[in-house]
Design a protein around this motif. Structure first.
Motif, short mmCIF file in Angstrom:
data_model
loop_
_atom_site.label_atom_id
_atom_site.label_comp_id
_atom_site.label_asym_id
_atom_site.label_seq_id
_atom_site.Cartn_x
_atom_site.Cartn_y
_atom_site.Cartn_z
N ARG A 366 35.11 -0.91 47.59
CA ARG A 366 35.64 -0.50 48.91
C ARG A 366 36.01 -1.72 49.74
O ARG A 366 37.11 -1.79 50.30
CB ARG A 366 34.59 0.33 49.67
CG ARG A 366 34.96 0.58 51.13
CD ARG A 366 33.84 1.28 51.90
NE ARG A 366 32.66 0.44 52.13
CZ ARG A 366 32.53 -0.43 53.13
NH1 ARG A 366 33.49 -0.60 54.01
NH2 ARG A 366 31.42 -1.15 53.24
N LEU A 368 36.66 -4.75 48.75
CA LEU A 368 37.78 -5.49 48.16
C LEU A 368 39.09 -4.74 48.37
O LEU A 368 40.13 -5.34 48.67
CB LEU A 368 37.53 -5.71 46.67
CG LEU A 368 36.38 -6.66 46.33
CD1 LEU A 368 36.05 -6.59 44.84
CD2 LEU A 368 36.71 -8.10 46.72
N LEU A 369 39.03 -3.44 48.24
CA LEU A 369 40.25 -2.64 48.40
C LEU A 369 40.73 -2.69 49.85
O LEU A 369 41.94 -2.77 50.12
CB LEU A 369 39.96 -1.20 47.95
CG LEU A 369 41.13 -0.25 47.74
CD1 LEU A 369 42.22 -0.86 46.85
CD2 LEU A 369 40.62 1.06 47.12
N LYS A 372 42.42 -5.96 50.26
CA LYS A 372 43.74 -5.92 49.62
C LYS A 372 44.73 -5.16 50.50
O LYS A 372 45.86 -5.61 50.73
CB LYS A 372 43.61 -5.25 48.25
CG LYS A 372 44.91 -5.13 47.45
CD LYS A 372 44.63 -4.48 46.08
CE LYS A 372 45.91 -4.11 45.34
NZ LYS A 372 46.64 -5.27 44.80
#
Lengths: 610, 610
Positions: A366, A368-369, A372
C-alpha cells in the motif's frame, strides 16, 4: 541494482509513448534533433547526476555551507559537479544555437533537470536559478545586458539569483522598501544605472564562490518626484545587480556594494546557500561611493511583470523538484522493501519458516503503491506542463500557442502545489517503509523528506496558490482558462470510453462527474456575494482540483498502458491508476461537498478563541 | 507572553471540568490529595520544564550525543534537568508512598509528563523509559530485584531501558536470537542468574552517564534441551541486565559485559541516545568471564507478556509525546501569527495601509484551527485513556475496573497512532504558518516536526497498530471491547442530544451514523472469508476509526463547553469541534466507503509491477 535516482523506463514512457515528443522534431526549431539526440542528452545527464551529484548529496547536507563573516565555504564536490554540468552544456540545454545552446525542447530539458534534481536538489538549485535568471533577461534586457550578463550565465561562468522578498515583505511584494535611485554618471548603461539600498531575504544561492560572478535580479522601487516610494506593486522595477561589476571587456571588475548579512540554517536543502543580503549599506564602494550599482531591466515600474516570467518557470521547477524527491524516495523504499526480510504472511503460523521480504506485506505494498501513484502522477503533470511550454513556443499556429499558454496558466498553481504536498507525503511513506532505519541519517530517505518540506513554502505558499487558482485563474478571461482545460479533460474521457478496458470506462465516469462538480462548485463559490466567503477555503479548493487533475493524468497514462498489452510495466501503470481512482479521488468528492456549503468555520474563527 | 509549552487552561479544562479528576480524591489511594496538591505538582512540573527542559531543547538537537569509541558525551544541561526532575520526586509521582512516591493519579501524572515532553521530548525520554521499566518490574520482579533495581530507579539513581528489537528482528519479535543460558553460580539470585549473548538495536537511552547505572530490560531466549532456540514468541523470556552489577549493599559493582556498538543518528529526537548494544561479546568479563549477566524476571518463556505491560504504557506515552509536540508547535505558530504583519485583507485595495497580523488571513486561521482541533482532540483522548488507567486501578468494583481495561485495550492503538499521524501534520502546519522562517533552525517548529516523525514508527508501527485494532481488538472476547466503547459513545450521543445547543444535536447524529457504520463495515470485513482480505486495508481502518474516536472526544468537550456560556475559551472549543465535524469527520465516511468494498488494490499489486 537498478538506479534509485529515477526510473528511466518511466521517463521514456512519458516522453515517447504518451507525449509524443519525437513529433517535435518535425518543427523547424528542433529539426536537427531526433529521439537519439534527446536520449543522448538524457543519458549524459543521468551519468553526471549519478557520478557527481548523487555522490555528495548526503555530505552537503551534513556539512552545510559555512559563513565565517568574510567568506562562504562550500564542500568542493559541489563545484566539481556544477563544473561538469556546465561543461556538458546543460546550462544552455534549451537555448538557441546563437547562445551556444543545444536547442532542446523544454520537455526534454525538464527530463534532464529531473535527473539532476533527484540526485541532489541542493546543488541543482544553483543551475535552475541561473537558467531562470537568464531566461528572464532574454525576454526584456538590452542587447548589451545580454552580452554582459546572460551569455556568461549560459556558459556557466556566472550564476544567477532572484531577489524578491525582504524581512518585512515575504509573500507581500507590494511592501518591499528597497530603493533604487538614479546614479548620475555617464556610464555605458547610461540612464539605466541606479544605486540600490535595502535588505533582501531568503536569497537562494545569494552568496558563494562557485562561479566567477553572481548576477542578482533585484526588485526595487524607484522613488517618485517627492522622494517617496510608491505604495503597492505599481512602483516595482527590476534591476541587474552583479556581485562584481563587469568591465567593458567582459572581465570581472570591482566588488559591488552587496554584503552577506548571514546564512539561514534550514531543515533541509542545506547545500544551497540561502541568505540575507544587504544592498548598498556601504560595505563596499563601487565606482568610489556607497550604494549597490544596478542596471534597470526593461521599463521602470514593470518589474513584477518581468519577474513573473521567472517565477512561473520557477514554480514548475518547484513542482518538478518536489516530484523527483518523491520519486527517488520511492525507488529507495522499493529497493529496501525488496531486500529487507521481516515477519511472515498472516496465514503462515510456523515461526520456524524464514522471514519474507517486507514487500510481501500488503501494508508495505500500500505504501509503495501510494508513492508510485503520487510521484508518477505528479511527474506526468510536470511533463505535460513542460510539453505545453514547447507548444506555447513552437505550436503550429498563434491560436495553438495561445491555447497552450492558457492551459499552462491554469495548471501552474497545481503543478507547483500538488507535488509539494503529496510527494512530501510520499517521502514520509518512504521513511515508514524503512521503519527505524528510515528515521536515521545513515539512510537517505529522511533527507528527502526534509528537503521536500521546503516546497509548499517557497515560490508562493500553498495558500497563495489557492488564491491564485480560485481567485484568478478560474475566472479571468470569462473563464476561458477553465474552459480550455475542461475541453482537454473531456478529450481524455472520450478516449477512455473508447478504450478496450472496462475499468477505464468506469474511471472516465468518475472523472467526468468530478470535473462537472468542480464547475458547479466554482459557480456556487462565486455566487457567495462576498469575496471573503468565496476565497475563504481557497486552499481546500486547490487541493480538490489538484487531485482531480492528477486523476486526469492517471487516466491519460492508463489509456496508453491499456493499449500496450500484458507487460509488467503497463500492469503497474494500470494498478497505480486503479489505486488513484479507488483510494485518492474520493477525497476530492468530500472536499467539494464541503466547498459547496460555502463553509465559514475558518472565516468565523476569532483570534481570542484560540 | 503566554507560555508556548502548553496551554494550562486546556489542561485544567480536561482535568477538572471534563474528567472530574477531583472526584478521585474520594478513593482511598488518593485520599490525601486535593485539587490543590494536584495543581501544586503540575505547577512544579511546569516550572522545571520551563526553566530547565525547554531551555536546552534546541541545543541538545544541534549538539547531539557523541560517542568517541569509549564514552558517550551529552551536553551537561541534560543531566541538570534530569537531576531536578528526580529531586522533585517526579520519577515516582504515581508510585505508592512505600516507594517514596507521591501516589498521584495517573491522569495527573500524565499532565505532569505532558509539560516535560512538550518542553523537551528527547530529555524527557530518559524519565519515561525509567518509569516504564520500574512499573514492569513492580508487576513481576522478586522483592530482591525490586530492592536492587526498582527503588534506585524510582529515586532517580538508576535509569532504565527496554531492549526488544534486534537488527534482524524489528517488528517481528518472534525472530530474536539473543540467547540466555543458565549461569551455574551460587549467587544471591540463585537460578535466576543467566548469561546473555546477542545484539539489541534501537535502544533508546541505551548508553549515557546521566545516572549511576542503567537497568536494561532485555528479551532473550533460553535454549531448549537440544541447545536450540525455540522459534516464535513462546521462547521469549525477560531479564534484568544492568550496565554495572550491583553489590549486596546496593553499591555499584563491576562493569557487565555490554558494549556500545554505535549510536544511531536520527532525524529528530537527537538528544536521546539510541544505539546498538552488544551483549556478551566479551568486551568486559563480569565475575571473571565473558557473557552479560542477567537475572530472569518472572517465569521463563513469559517474557513477552511481562514486557507488554511496559509496551502498552509506552504506547500511550508515544501518543502523549506526539500530542504535546503538536500542541507546543501550535502555540508557537499562534504566537507567530499574532505578531507577524504581512499582507492585507482581500477587500483592502489601498497598499498604503499598514499590513495586518497574519492571523487575520482566513487561510492562516484554517491552519491554526486545524492544529487546535488535532492537538486538543488528541490530548483529550490521551487524558481520557489516563483516566481509564486510574479507573482500572482504583475503580469502585472489579467490574468497573475490568470495563476500564477493555476500553483502554481498544483505544490504545488509536491513542498511539492517531496523534502520531495528525499531530505531526499539526507540526507541518506550524511550519507553514511561519513561512520560510518555519523552515529554518533559527525557529523552533522545524525541530518539533522532525521530532514527531519518529512517533508513527516506534512502539509498533502504524501498520502494526492497524493489525492490532482490526485483527484483534475489535474481535477478541466476542467483540466485548468494541461493545464497551460503543456504549460509551452512545452515552455521549445521548448527552449531546440533551444539550441546549442545536449544533450538538447535529454532531450527535453524524457521530451516531459513523459509529454504526464502523460496526457494519467491521462485520463486512470479517465476512470476507479470507483473513488476507479482511486485514489488507487495516491501516485505513485504523485511520477511519481514529477520526471517529477523536470526533467523539470533541463532542465530549463541546458538551461541557456549551454549558459554560459565552467565554472565549469555550467558544474556541465549540469552534474547534465545528471544524472537526465539518472538515475532518467526512474523511472517515470516505474511508469507510472504501473499506466496505473490501478493496483488493493493494493486495493484488505484484512486486514486478512496481
Amino acid at each position: 541494482m537498478e538506479s534509485t535516482i529515477l526510473k528511466r523506463r518511466d521517463i521514456d514512457f512519458l516522453l515517447y509513448e504518451w507525449l509524443n515528443v519525437e513529433s517535435l522534431t518535425g518543427r523547424a526549431r528542433y529539426a536537427d534533433h531526433s529521439r537519439e539526440t534527446f536520449n543522448a542528452a538524457i543519458d549524459s545527464a543521468e551519468q553526471i547526476a549519478t557520478d557527481l551529484f548523487a555522490t555528495h548529496n548526503k555530505k552537503s547536507d551534513a556539512q552545510e555551507p559555512h559563513f565565517d563573516g568574510e567568506r562562504v565555504t562550500i564542500i568542493p564536490e559541489v563545484k566539481t559537479a556544477l563544473d561538469a554540468f556546465c561543461a556538458a552544456g546543460f546550462m544552455a540545454a534549451g537555448q538557441d544555437y546563437e547562445y551556444e545552446g543545444m536547442q532542446l525542447p523544454y520537455v526534454v530539458d525538464r527530463a534532464i533537470a529531473a535527473y539532476f534534481t533527484a540526485a541532489n536538489v541542493a546543488t541543482s538549485a544553483y543551475t535552475f536559478l541561473t537558467m531562470g535568471n537568464a531566461n528572464t533577461l532574454l525576454k526584456t534586457a538590452t542587447p548589451r545586458q545580454v552580452e554582459r550578463f546572460v551569455r556568461p550565465q549560459l556558459a556557466g561562468r556566472f550564476f544567477g539569483t532572484m531577489c524578491l522578498s525582504e524581512p518585512q515583505a515575504g509573500s507581500s511584494l507590494s511592501d518591499i522598501t528597497t530603493r533604487a535611485e538614479p546614479d548620475p554618471v555617464d556610464g555605458p548603461e547610461g540612464e539605466r544605472q541606479y544605486r540600490l539600498r535595502g535588505n533582501k531575504m531568503w536569497i537562494s544561492a545569494g552568496e558563494h564562490e562557485l562561479s566567477e560572478n553572481i548576477v542578482h535580479l533585484v526588485l526595487a522601487k524607484i522613488p517618485g518626484p517627492d522622494g517617496k516610494l510608491i505604495p503597492g506593486v505599481k512602483g516595482i522595477s527590476l534591476f541587474i545587480v552583479p556581485k562584481y561589476l563587469v568591465d567593458e571587456d567582459g572581465s570581472i571588475g570591482e566588488r559591488n556594494d552587496i554584503a552577506l548579512a548571514g546564512l539561514n540554517h534550514k531543515m533541509g536543502n542545506r547545500g544551497t546557500t540561502n541568505c540575507l543580503l544587504n544592498f548598498g549599506e556601504g560595505r563596499f564602494k563601487p565606482e568610489g561611493r556607497a550604494g549597490a550599482i544596478g542596471y534597470l531591466v526593461g521599463e521602470p515600474h514593470k518589474g513584477l511583470a518581468n519577474m513573473f516570467h521567472m517565477m512561473n518557470e520557477a514554480r514548475i521547477g518547484v513542482g518538478l523538484g518536489a516530484t523527483v524527491l518523491g520519486a527517488t524516495g520511492y525507488l529507495h523504499a522499493l529497493d529496501y522493501a525488496r531486500n529487507r526480510p521481516q515477519g511472515r504472511h498472516p496465514a503462515e503460523k510456523d515461526p520456524a519458516k524464514p522471514q519474507v521480504a517486507i514487500i510481501e506485506h500488503t501494508d508495505v505494498r500500500r505504501m509503495l503503491l501510494a508513492q508510485k501513484a503520487y510521484t508518477e502522477g505528479a511527474l506526468a503533470l510536470i511533463m505535460y506542463c513542460a510539453r505545453l511550454v514547447d507548444e506555447q513556443r513552437t505550436g503550429d499556429s498563434p491560436e495553438a500557442q495561445a491555447r497552450a499558454g492558457m492551459l499552462l496558466d491554469f495548471l501552474t498553481p497545481i503543478a507547483k502545489s500538488w507535488p509539494s504536498q503529496w510527494c512530501t507525503e510520499a517521502n514520509s511513506l518512504a521513511i515508514q517503509v524503512h521503519g527505524g532505519y528510515g528515521y536515521t541519517r545513515e539512510y537517505n530517505v529522511e533527507q528527502f523528506y526534509r528537503d521536500n518540506r521546503l516546497n509548499p513554502i517557497h515560490e508562493g505558499t500553498h495558500g497563495i496558490h489557492g488564491l491564485d487558482l480560485l481567485g484568478r485563474k478560474v475566472s479571468i478571461q470569462q473563464g476561458a482558462l477553465f474552459k480550455a482545460v475542461s475541453e482537454e479533460v473531456t478529450g481524455t474521457i472520450v478516449k477512455a470510453r473508447a478504450a478496450d478496458a472496462a475499468d477505464l470506462h468506469a474511471y472516465a465516469g468518475q472523472l467526468e462527474a468530478l470535473w462537472t462538480r468542480i464547475g458547479q462548485v466554482t459557480q456556487t463559490l462565486y455566487g457567495a456575494g462576498d469575496m471573503n466567503k468565496t476565497l475563504a477555503n481557497a486552499s481546500l479548493y486547490l487541493e480538490a482540483v489538484g487531485h482531480v487533475v492528477i486523476a486526469w493524468m492517471w487516466l491519460e497514462q492508463a489509456i496508453v498502458a491499456a493499449k500496450k498489452g500484458d507487460d509488467d510495466f503497463y500492469r503497474g501503470k494500470l494498478q497505480a491508476c486503479r489505486y488513484f481512482f479507488n483510494w485518492e479521488l474520493p477525497k476530492s468528492a468530500q472536499q467539494l461537498d464541503l466547498l459547496e456549503t460555502i463553509d465559514t468555520t475558518t472565516l468565523d474563527m476569532q483570534d481570542a478563541w484560540f
